[in-house]
Motif scaffolding. Structure first.
Motif, PDB file in Angstrom:
ATOM      1  N   ASP A 282      -3.742  -0.366   9.227  1.00  0.00           N
ATOM      2  CA  ASP A 282      -3.651  -1.336   8.406  1.00  0.00           C
ATOM      3  C   ASP A 282      -3.649   0.082   6.521  1.00  0.00           C
ATOM      4  O   ASP A 282      -3.715   1.120   6.977  1.00  0.00           O
ATOM      5  CB  ASP A 282      -4.193  -1.881   8.255  1.00  0.00           C
ATOM      6  CG  ASP A 282      -5.609  -2.282   7.365  1.00  0.00           C
ATOM      7  OD1 ASP A 282      -6.334  -0.936   7.411  1.00  0.00           O
ATOM      8  OD2 ASP A 282      -6.690  -2.995   7.315  1.00  0.00           O
ATOM      9  N   PRO A 283      -2.993  -1.186   5.801  1.00  0.00           N
ATOM     10  CA  PRO A 283      -3.269  -0.019   4.349  1.00  0.00           C
ATOM     11  C   PRO A 283      -4.111   1.001   4.093  1.00  0.00           C
ATOM     12  O   PRO A 283      -3.729   2.015   3.481  1.00  0.00           O
ATOM     13  CB  PRO A 283      -1.776  -1.125   3.373  1.00  0.00           C
ATOM     14  CG  PRO A 283      -1.176  -1.365   4.090  1.00  0.00           C
ATOM     15  CD  PRO A 283      -2.018  -1.918   5.745  1.00  0.00           C
ATOM     16  N   ARG A 284      -4.957   0.295   3.956  1.00  0.00           N
ATOM     17  CA  ARG A 284      -6.558   0.368   4.004  1.00  0.00           C
ATOM     18  C   ARG A 284      -6.659   1.928   3.797  1.00  0.00           C
ATOM     19  O   ARG A 284      -7.668   3.017   3.782  1.00  0.00           O
ATOM     20  CB  ARG A 284      -7.121  -0.029   3.016  1.00  0.00           C
ATOM     21  CG  ARG A 284      -7.324  -1.207   1.894  1.00  0.00           C
ATOM     22  CD  ARG A 284      -7.979  -1.951   1.834  1.00  0.00           C
ATOM     23  NE  ARG A 284      -8.541  -2.916   2.572  1.00  0.00           N
ATOM     24  CZ  ARG A 284      -9.103  -3.941   2.517  1.00  0.00           C
ATOM     25  NH1 ARG A 284     -10.563  -3.857   1.113  1.00  0.00           N
ATOM     26  NH2 ARG A 284      -9.542  -4.638   3.251  1.00  0.00           N
ATOM     27  N   ALA A 285      -6.945   1.769   5.692  1.00  0.00           N
ATOM     28  CA  ALA A 285      -7.337   2.687   7.006  1.00  0.00           C
ATOM     29  C   ALA A 285      -6.298   4.264   6.396  1.00  0.00           C
ATOM     30  O   ALA A 285      -6.180   5.359   6.763  1.00  0.00           O
ATOM     31  CB  ALA A 285      -7.388   1.733   7.902  1.00  0.00           C
ATOM     32  N   TYR A 286      -4.827   3.726   6.390  1.00  0.00           N
ATOM     33  CA  TYR A 286      -4.236   4.525   6.632  1.00  0.00           C
ATOM     34  C   TYR A 286      -4.548   5.217   5.510  1.00  0.00           C
ATOM     35  O   TYR A 286      -4.550   6.629   5.443  1.00  0.00           O
ATOM     36  CB  TYR A 286      -2.499   4.226   6.356  1.00  0.00           C
ATOM     37  CG  TYR A 286      -1.377   4.833   6.480  1.00  0.00           C
ATOM     38  CD1 TYR A 286      -0.978   5.220   7.705  1.00  0.00           C
ATOM     39  CD2 TYR A 286      -0.675   5.486   5.653  1.00  0.00           C
ATOM     40  CE1 TYR A 286       0.185   6.117   7.904  1.00  0.00           C
ATOM     41  CE2 TYR A 286       0.511   5.956   5.421  1.00  0.00           C
ATOM     42  CZ  TYR A 286       0.338   6.779   7.278  1.00  0.00           C
ATOM     43  OH  TYR A 286       1.534   8.015   6.881  1.00  0.00           O
ATOM     44  N   ALA A 287      -4.267   5.363   4.620  1.00  0.00           N
ATOM     45  CA  ALA A 287      -4.176   5.987   3.233  1.00  0.00           C
ATOM     46  C   ALA A 287      -5.949   6.167   2.820  1.00  0.00           C
ATOM     47  O   ALA A 287      -5.943   7.688   2.800  1.00  0.00           O
ATOM     48  CB  ALA A 287      -4.870   4.584   2.013  1.00  0.00           C
ATOM     49  N   ALA A 288      -7.203   6.223   3.917  1.00  0.00           N
ATOM     50  CA  ALA A 288      -8.390   6.458   3.562  1.00  0.00           C
ATOM     51  C   ALA A 288      -8.054   7.583   5.107  1.00  0.00           C
ATOM     52  O   ALA A 288      -8.361   9.144   5.016  1.00  0.00           O
ATOM     53  CB  ALA A 288      -9.075   5.491   4.492  1.00  0.00           C
TER      54      ALA A 288
END
Length: 415
Positions: A282-288
Protein backbone atom coordinates in the motif's frame (compact mmCIF):
# COMPACT_ATOMS: atom_id res chain seq x y z
CA UNK A 1 -19.44 -47.19 -15.03
CA UNK A 2 -19.28 -44.51 -12.30
CA UNK A 3 -22.26 -45.90 -10.44
CA UNK A 4 -20.61 -49.31 -10.53
CA UNK A 5 -17.51 -47.81 -8.88
CA UNK A 6 -19.65 -46.15 -6.23
CA UNK A 7 -21.51 -49.41 -5.57
CA UNK A 8 -18.31 -51.44 -5.20
CA UNK A 9 -16.72 -48.92 -2.83
CA UNK A 10 -19.88 -48.74 -0.73
CA UNK A 11 -19.99 -52.52 -0.49
CA UNK A 12 -16.29 -52.72 0.41
CA UNK A 13 -16.72 -50.06 3.10
CA UNK A 14 -18.95 -52.41 5.10
CA UNK A 15 -15.95 -54.56 6.02
CA UNK A 16 -13.78 -51.72 7.34
CA UNK A 17 -15.31 -50.97 10.76
CA UNK A 18 -14.60 -54.52 11.88
CA UNK A 19 -11.13 -54.80 10.36
CA UNK A 20 -8.53 -55.77 12.94
CA UNK A 21 -6.51 -52.75 14.07
CA UNK A 22 -3.25 -54.68 13.66
CA UNK A 23 -4.13 -55.33 10.01
CA UNK A 24 -4.86 -51.64 9.40
CA UNK A 25 -1.47 -50.70 10.78
CA UNK A 26 0.28 -53.44 8.85
CA UNK A 27 -1.32 -52.26 5.61
CA UNK A 28 -0.18 -48.69 6.22
CA UNK A 29 3.38 -49.84 6.81
CA UNK A 30 3.30 -52.09 3.74
CA UNK A 31 2.13 -49.18 1.57
CA UNK A 32 4.82 -46.94 3.08
CA UNK A 33 7.44 -49.59 2.23
CA UNK A 34 6.07 -49.88 -1.30
CA UNK A 35 6.28 -46.09 -1.80
CA UNK A 36 9.99 -46.21 -1.01
CA UNK A 37 10.61 -49.33 -3.11
CA UNK A 38 8.68 -47.96 -6.09
CA UNK A 39 9.90 -44.36 -5.86
CA UNK A 40 11.15 -44.34 -9.43
CA UNK A 41 7.82 -45.65 -10.77
CA UNK A 42 5.97 -42.89 -8.94
CA UNK A 43 8.45 -40.24 -10.09
CA UNK A 44 8.22 -41.39 -13.70
CA UNK A 45 4.45 -40.91 -13.68
CA UNK A 46 4.88 -37.56 -11.96
CA UNK A 47 7.37 -36.41 -14.60
CA UNK A 48 4.73 -37.00 -17.27
CA UNK A 49 2.35 -34.72 -15.39
CA UNK A 50 5.03 -32.09 -14.79
CA UNK A 51 5.94 -32.02 -18.49
CA UNK A 52 2.49 -30.66 -19.27
CA UNK A 53 2.62 -27.69 -16.86
CA UNK A 54 4.70 -24.50 -16.89
CA UNK A 55 7.26 -24.26 -14.10
CA UNK A 56 6.11 -20.70 -13.37
CA UNK A 57 2.61 -21.98 -12.57
CA UNK A 58 2.04 -21.92 -8.77
CA UNK A 59 0.56 -25.40 -9.08
CA UNK A 60 3.89 -26.82 -10.28
CA UNK A 61 5.30 -27.04 -6.77
CA UNK A 62 2.17 -28.73 -5.43
CA UNK A 63 2.25 -31.21 -8.27
CA UNK A 64 5.92 -32.08 -8.02
CA UNK A 65 7.04 -35.25 -6.26
CA UNK A 66 10.66 -35.77 -5.25
CA UNK A 67 12.43 -38.63 -3.48
CA UNK A 68 12.44 -36.52 -0.31
CA UNK A 69 8.71 -35.77 -0.55
CA UNK A 70 7.89 -39.43 -1.17
CA UNK A 71 10.03 -40.37 1.84
CA UNK A 72 8.09 -37.85 3.91
CA UNK A 73 4.78 -39.29 2.66
CA UNK A 74 5.92 -42.79 3.62
CA UNK A 75 7.12 -41.61 7.03
CA UNK A 76 3.81 -39.84 7.68
CA UNK A 77 1.95 -43.02 6.77
CA UNK A 78 4.03 -45.01 9.24
CA UNK A 79 3.33 -42.33 11.85
CA UNK A 80 -0.42 -42.69 11.27
CA UNK A 81 -0.01 -46.43 11.91
CA UNK A 82 1.40 -45.65 15.37
CA UNK A 83 -1.48 -43.38 16.38
CA UNK A 84 -4.31 -44.63 18.60
CA UNK A 85 -7.39 -45.80 16.76
CA UNK A 86 -10.14 -43.18 16.66
CA UNK A 87 -12.79 -45.90 16.50
CA UNK A 88 -14.88 -47.30 19.32
CA UNK A 89 -14.14 -44.47 21.72
CA UNK A 90 -16.84 -43.90 24.31
CA UNK A 91 -17.45 -40.17 23.97
CA UNK A 92 -20.27 -40.05 26.52
CA UNK A 93 -21.69 -42.58 28.96
CA UNK A 94 -24.68 -42.22 31.23
CA UNK A 95 -27.38 -44.31 32.88
CA UNK A 96 -30.92 -42.93 32.90
CA UNK A 97 -33.16 -43.10 36.00
CA UNK A 98 -35.09 -45.91 34.31
CA UNK A 99 -31.94 -48.00 34.03
CA UNK A 100 -31.25 -47.54 30.30
CA UNK A 101 -27.50 -47.48 29.69
CA UNK A 102 -26.44 -44.96 26.99
CA UNK A 103 -23.06 -44.74 25.29
CA UNK A 104 -22.05 -42.40 22.48
CA UNK A 105 -19.34 -44.21 20.48
CA UNK A 106 -17.11 -43.03 17.61
CA UNK A 107 -17.67 -44.78 14.27
CA UNK A 108 -16.60 -44.22 10.63
CA UNK A 109 -18.58 -42.05 8.23
CA UNK A 110 -18.53 -44.88 5.69
CA UNK A 111 -17.47 -43.60 2.27
CA UNK A 112 -15.59 -40.32 1.97
CA UNK A 113 -15.17 -38.62 -1.40
CA UNK A 114 -12.31 -36.18 -1.87
CA UNK A 115 -12.05 -33.76 -4.79
CA UNK A 116 -8.58 -32.28 -5.19
CA UNK A 117 -6.37 -30.61 -7.75
CA UNK A 118 -2.66 -30.96 -8.55
CA UNK A 119 -1.70 -32.61 -5.24
CA UNK A 120 -0.62 -36.25 -5.68
CA UNK A 121 0.37 -36.45 -1.99
CA UNK A 122 -3.34 -36.17 -1.14
CA UNK A 123 -3.86 -39.62 -2.66
CA UNK A 124 -1.72 -41.24 0.02
CA UNK A 125 -2.81 -38.94 2.86
CA UNK A 126 -6.50 -39.66 2.24
CA UNK A 127 -5.96 -43.40 1.95
CA UNK A 128 -3.97 -43.52 5.20
CA UNK A 129 -6.43 -41.48 7.22
CA UNK A 130 -9.49 -43.21 5.79
CA UNK A 131 -8.11 -46.70 6.36
CA UNK A 132 -7.07 -45.91 9.93
CA UNK A 133 -10.48 -44.39 10.69
CA UNK A 134 -12.43 -47.21 9.03
CA UNK A 135 -13.60 -45.28 5.97
CA UNK A 136 -13.49 -46.22 2.30
CA UNK A 137 -12.42 -43.43 -0.06
CA UNK A 138 -13.31 -42.23 -3.54
CA UNK A 139 -10.70 -39.91 -5.02
CA UNK A 140 -11.20 -37.36 -7.78
CA UNK A 141 -7.99 -35.54 -8.67
CA UNK A 142 -7.43 -32.86 -11.31
CA UNK A 143 -6.32 -33.82 -14.79
CA UNK A 144 -2.93 -32.16 -14.15
CA UNK A 145 -2.12 -34.82 -11.55
CA UNK A 146 -3.95 -37.85 -12.95
CA UNK A 147 -0.93 -39.95 -13.94
CA UNK A 148 0.71 -39.37 -10.57
CA UNK A 149 -2.47 -40.20 -8.65
CA UNK A 150 -3.19 -43.25 -10.79
CA UNK A 151 0.29 -44.58 -10.09
CA UNK A 152 -0.32 -44.05 -6.38
CA UNK A 153 -3.67 -45.84 -6.36
CA UNK A 154 -2.26 -48.70 -8.45
CA UNK A 155 0.48 -49.13 -5.85
CA UNK A 156 -2.07 -49.17 -3.02
CA UNK A 157 -4.23 -51.70 -4.86
CA UNK A 158 -1.26 -54.04 -5.32
CA UNK A 159 -0.52 -53.95 -1.61
CA UNK A 160 -4.16 -54.55 -0.66
CA UNK A 161 -4.45 -57.49 -3.02
CA UNK A 162 -1.22 -59.00 -1.65
CA UNK A 163 -2.87 -59.43 1.76
CA UNK A 164 -6.32 -60.32 0.37
CA UNK A 165 -8.04 -57.03 1.23
CA UNK A 166 -10.52 -55.67 -1.31
CA UNK A 167 -8.90 -52.96 -3.46
CA UNK A 168 -12.35 -51.37 -3.70
CA UNK A 169 -11.81 -49.64 -0.34
CA UNK A 170 -10.10 -46.90 -2.38
CA UNK A 171 -10.99 -45.84 -5.92
CA UNK A 172 -9.77 -43.14 -8.29
CA UNK A 173 -12.34 -41.62 -10.63
CA UNK A 174 -11.57 -40.48 -14.19
CA UNK A 175 -10.24 -36.92 -14.51
CA UNK A 176 -13.44 -35.57 -16.04
CA UNK A 177 -16.03 -32.97 -15.07
CA UNK A 178 -18.68 -35.67 -15.39
CA UNK A 179 -16.94 -37.74 -12.72
CA UNK A 180 -16.85 -34.78 -10.35
CA UNK A 181 -20.54 -34.10 -10.89
CA UNK A 182 -21.42 -37.76 -10.35
CA UNK A 183 -19.43 -37.90 -7.10
CA UNK A 184 -21.15 -34.80 -5.75
CA UNK A 185 -24.56 -36.28 -6.61
CA UNK A 186 -23.85 -39.78 -5.29
CA UNK A 187 -26.53 -39.81 -2.60
CA UNK A 188 -26.73 -43.22 -0.96
CA UNK A 189 -23.14 -44.06 -1.89
CA UNK A 190 -21.04 -41.19 -0.52
CA UNK A 191 -21.46 -40.15 3.11
CA UNK A 192 -19.21 -37.09 3.06
CA UNK A 193 -17.33 -35.07 0.43
CA UNK A 194 -14.24 -32.97 1.16
CA UNK A 195 -12.85 -30.56 -1.45
CA UNK A 196 -9.10 -29.84 -1.39
CA UNK A 197 -8.17 -26.84 -3.50
CA UNK A 198 -8.71 -23.16 -4.20
CA UNK A 199 -11.75 -20.97 -3.73
CA UNK A 200 -13.29 -21.82 -7.10
CA UNK A 201 -13.17 -25.56 -6.50
CA UNK A 202 -14.50 -25.27 -2.97
CA UNK A 203 -17.34 -22.95 -4.04
CA UNK A 204 -18.25 -25.29 -6.90
CA UNK A 205 -18.38 -28.32 -4.61
CA UNK A 206 -20.39 -26.48 -1.94
CA UNK A 207 -22.89 -25.10 -4.46
CA UNK A 208 -23.27 -28.32 -6.48
CA UNK A 209 -23.15 -31.19 -4.01
CA UNK A 210 -26.19 -33.12 -2.82
CA UNK A 211 -24.03 -35.11 -0.41
CA UNK A 212 -22.74 -33.52 2.84
CA UNK A 213 -19.63 -31.33 2.39
CA UNK A 214 -16.89 -30.08 4.70
CA UNK A 215 -15.12 -27.04 3.26
CA UNK A 216 -11.33 -27.05 3.47
CA UNK A 217 -8.24 -25.46 2.11
CA UNK A 218 -8.65 -21.95 0.74
CA UNK A 219 -6.50 -19.58 2.74
CA UNK A 220 -6.01 -15.83 2.58
CA UNK A 221 -3.56 -15.70 5.48
CA UNK A 222 -2.31 -12.65 7.43
CA UNK A 223 0.42 -11.82 9.92
CA UNK A 224 -0.01 -8.63 11.94
CA UNK A 225 3.23 -7.02 13.18
CA UNK A 226 2.11 -5.06 16.20
CA UNK A 227 3.55 -1.81 17.53
CA UNK A 228 5.27 -3.89 20.23
CA UNK A 229 6.53 -6.66 17.96
CA UNK A 230 10.12 -7.90 18.12
CA UNK A 231 11.92 -7.26 14.82
CA UNK A 232 14.23 -10.29 14.89
CA UNK A 233 11.33 -12.59 15.78
CA UNK A 234 9.06 -10.97 13.22
CA UNK A 235 11.66 -11.36 10.49
CA UNK A 236 11.98 -15.11 11.16
CA UNK A 237 8.22 -15.62 11.36
CA UNK A 238 7.43 -13.67 8.18
CA UNK A 239 10.19 -15.41 6.23
CA UNK A 240 9.11 -18.88 7.34
CA UNK A 241 5.40 -18.22 6.83
CA UNK A 242 5.96 -16.89 3.30
CA UNK A 243 8.86 -18.85 1.84
CA UNK A 244 8.96 -22.25 3.53
CA UNK A 245 6.58 -23.58 0.89
CA UNK A 246 4.76 -20.84 -0.93
CA UNK A 247 2.14 -22.94 -2.74
CA UNK A 248 0.30 -24.36 0.29
CA UNK A 249 -2.84 -22.99 1.91
CA UNK A 250 -1.22 -21.89 5.18
CA UNK A 251 1.31 -19.65 3.43
CA UNK A 252 1.39 -15.96 4.35
CA UNK A 253 -0.48 -13.79 1.83
CA UNK A 254 -0.48 -10.41 3.56
CA UNK A 255 1.75 -8.75 6.15
CA UNK A 256 -0.16 -6.15 8.17
CA UNK A 257 2.11 -3.67 9.92
CA UNK A 258 1.40 -0.98 12.52
CA UNK A 259 2.25 2.45 11.10
CA UNK A 260 4.57 3.21 14.01
CA UNK A 261 6.82 0.34 12.87
CA UNK A 262 7.19 1.26 9.20
CA UNK A 263 10.83 2.18 9.79
CA UNK A 264 11.42 -1.50 10.63
CA UNK A 265 9.65 -2.80 7.53
CA UNK A 266 12.79 -3.04 5.32
CA UNK A 267 14.47 -5.18 7.99
CA UNK A 268 11.38 -7.34 8.47
CA UNK A 269 11.21 -8.26 4.78
CA UNK A 270 14.95 -8.36 4.07
CA UNK A 271 15.12 -12.18 3.80
CA UNK A 272 12.27 -12.10 1.28
CA UNK A 273 14.35 -10.08 -1.18
CA UNK A 274 17.00 -12.82 -1.31
CA UNK A 275 14.25 -15.30 -2.19
CA UNK A 276 12.73 -13.10 -4.92
CA UNK A 277 9.42 -12.42 -3.17
CA UNK A 278 7.41 -9.76 -4.99
CA UNK A 279 5.72 -7.32 -2.60
CA UNK A 280 2.41 -5.59 -3.37
CA UNK A 281 2.53 -2.66 -0.97
CA UNK A 282 0.00 0.00 0.00
CA UNK A 283 1.18 3.65 -0.37
CA UNK A 284 2.74 3.99 3.10
CA UNK A 285 4.49 0.64 2.97
CA UNK A 286 5.65 1.34 -0.59
CA UNK A 287 7.21 4.63 0.52
CA UNK A 288 8.96 2.90 3.43
CA UNK A 289 10.45 0.27 1.11
CA UNK A 290 11.44 2.44 -1.86
CA UNK A 291 15.19 2.28 -2.28
CA UNK A 292 15.46 -0.36 0.46
CA UNK A 293 13.92 -3.30 -1.39
CA UNK A 294 14.68 -4.40 -4.98
CA UNK A 295 12.71 -2.13 -7.33
CA UNK A 296 11.78 -4.99 -9.64
CA UNK A 297 10.19 -6.84 -6.69
CA UNK A 298 8.18 -3.91 -5.31
CA UNK A 299 4.87 -2.80 -6.80
CA UNK A 300 1.97 -0.70 -5.50
CA UNK A 301 -1.29 -2.46 -4.67
CA UNK A 302 -3.50 -2.21 -7.74
CA UNK A 303 -6.86 -2.01 -5.94
CA UNK A 304 -8.69 -3.35 -2.89
CA UNK A 305 -9.58 -6.58 -4.70
CA UNK A 306 -5.91 -7.54 -4.49
CA UNK A 307 -6.29 -8.01 -0.73
CA UNK A 308 -8.50 -11.02 -1.52
CA UNK A 309 -5.66 -12.82 -3.27
CA UNK A 310 -4.38 -16.21 -2.15
CA UNK A 311 -1.04 -15.86 -3.91
CA UNK A 312 0.21 -19.48 -3.81
CA UNK A 313 3.52 -18.10 -5.13
CA UNK A 314 6.44 -15.89 -4.12
CA UNK A 315 4.23 -12.82 -3.83
CA UNK A 316 2.75 -11.06 -0.81
CA UNK A 317 0.70 -8.00 0.09
CA UNK A 318 1.65 -5.40 2.72
CA UNK A 319 -1.05 -3.39 4.48
CA UNK A 320 -0.38 -0.50 6.89
CA UNK A 321 -2.76 0.13 9.81
CA UNK A 322 -2.90 2.58 12.70
CA UNK A 323 -4.26 0.21 15.35
CA UNK A 324 -4.81 -3.43 16.20
CA UNK A 325 -8.54 -2.92 15.67
CA UNK A 326 -7.87 -1.72 12.12
CA UNK A 327 -5.79 -4.85 11.56
CA UNK A 328 -8.64 -6.97 12.88
CA UNK A 329 -11.08 -5.19 10.59
CA UNK A 330 -8.85 -5.92 7.59
CA UNK A 331 -8.62 -9.60 8.53
CA UNK A 332 -12.37 -9.78 9.08
CA UNK A 333 -12.96 -8.27 5.62
CA UNK A 334 -10.42 -10.26 3.60
CA UNK A 335 -9.52 -13.35 5.64
CA UNK A 336 -10.85 -16.80 4.80
CA UNK A 337 -11.12 -18.20 8.33
CA UNK A 338 -8.03 -20.35 7.86
CA UNK A 339 -4.96 -19.15 9.83
CA UNK A 340 -3.93 -15.76 11.23
CA UNK A 341 -0.94 -14.60 13.27
CA UNK A 342 0.22 -11.69 15.43
CA UNK A 343 3.78 -10.77 16.42
CA UNK A 344 3.74 -8.82 19.67
CA UNK A 345 5.27 -8.53 23.14
CA UNK A 346 2.02 -7.08 24.47
CA UNK A 347 0.07 -9.83 26.25
CA UNK A 348 -3.15 -7.82 26.19
CA UNK A 349 -2.85 -7.29 22.44
CA UNK A 350 -2.12 -10.99 21.92
CA UNK A 351 -5.15 -11.99 23.98
CA UNK A 352 -7.38 -9.47 22.17
CA UNK A 353 -6.18 -10.73 18.78
CA UNK A 354 -6.81 -14.39 19.59
CA UNK A 355 -10.26 -13.67 20.98
CA UNK A 356 -11.33 -11.36 18.15
CA UNK A 357 -10.01 -13.18 15.06
CA UNK A 358 -12.56 -15.53 13.52
CA UNK A 359 -10.32 -18.27 12.11
CA UNK A 360 -9.66 -21.95 12.66
CA UNK A 361 -6.07 -21.34 13.85
CA UNK A 362 -4.87 -18.13 15.51
CA UNK A 363 -1.17 -17.79 16.37
CA UNK A 364 0.80 -15.53 18.69
CA UNK A 365 4.51 -15.14 17.89
CA UNK A 366 4.58 -18.14 15.57
CA UNK A 367 4.15 -18.59 11.81
CA UNK A 368 1.03 -19.95 10.17
CA UNK A 369 3.22 -22.58 8.48
CA UNK A 370 2.45 -24.86 11.45
CA UNK A 371 -1.19 -25.28 10.39
CA UNK A 372 -1.39 -28.90 9.43
CA UNK A 373 -2.14 -32.11 11.23
CA UNK A 374 1.38 -33.49 11.24
CA UNK A 375 2.71 -30.39 13.01
CA UNK A 376 -0.08 -30.51 15.59
CA UNK A 377 0.82 -34.11 16.40
CA UNK A 378 -2.36 -35.41 14.78
CA UNK A 379 -0.79 -37.17 11.81
CA UNK A 380 -1.22 -36.10 8.20
CA UNK A 381 -4.49 -34.27 7.75
CA UNK A 382 -7.11 -34.67 5.07
CA UNK A 383 -7.58 -30.91 4.93
CA UNK A 384 -7.91 -27.72 6.97
CA UNK A 385 -11.58 -27.08 7.66
CA UNK A 386 -12.52 -23.39 7.52
CA UNK A 387 -16.13 -23.88 8.52
CA UNK A 388 -17.66 -23.82 11.99
CA UNK A 389 -20.13 -26.70 11.93
CA UNK A 390 -18.37 -29.93 12.78
CA UNK A 391 -14.62 -30.20 12.27
CA UNK A 392 -12.58 -26.97 12.28
CA UNK A 393 -8.86 -26.61 11.55
CA UNK A 394 -6.70 -29.66 10.75
CA UNK A 395 -8.92 -32.65 9.98
CA UNK A 396 -6.98 -35.65 11.23
CA UNK A 397 -8.11 -39.04 12.52
CA UNK A 398 -10.64 -37.95 15.15
CA UNK A 399 -12.30 -35.62 12.65
CA UNK A 400 -12.72 -38.56 10.24
CA UNK A 401 -15.32 -40.16 12.49
CA UNK A 402 -18.90 -39.52 13.49
CA UNK A 403 -20.73 -41.28 16.32
CA UNK A 404 -23.74 -43.37 17.13
CA UNK A 405 -25.65 -44.02 20.35
CA UNK A 406 -25.63 -47.53 21.81
CA UNK A 407 -28.49 -48.14 24.26
CA UNK A 408 -28.71 -51.21 26.48
CA UNK A 409 -31.92 -51.99 28.31
CA UNK A 410 -33.47 -54.67 30.46
CA UNK A 411 -37.02 -54.73 29.19
CA UNK A 412 -37.88 -51.08 29.94
CA UNK A 413 -40.81 -49.59 28.02
CA UNK A 414 -41.74 -45.96 27.62
CA UNK A 415 -44.80 -44.84 29.57
Amino acid sequence: MLEDIFHRVKLASKSLPNMDEALRNRLLCLVADAIEKETETLLAANREDLAAIDKSNPMYDRLQLTPARLKEIADNMRHVATLPSPLGKVLKHKTLPNGLDLRRVSVPFGVIGVVYEARPNVTFDVFALCLKSGNASILKCGKDAFRSCQAGVDLIHRVLESVHVSPDIVALLPATHEATAALLQAVGYVDLCIPRGGKRLISFVRDTAKVPVIETGAGVVHCYFDKRGDVAMGQRIIDNAKTRRCSVCNTLDCLIIHSSRLSDLPQLVKPLADKQVKLHADPRAYAALQGRYPADLLVPVADDDEWNTEWLSMQMGIKTVDSIDEALEHIDTYGSGHSESIVTDDRAAARHFQQAVDAACVYVNAPTSFTDGAQFGLGAEIGISTQKLGARGPMALEEMTTYKWLINGNGQVRP
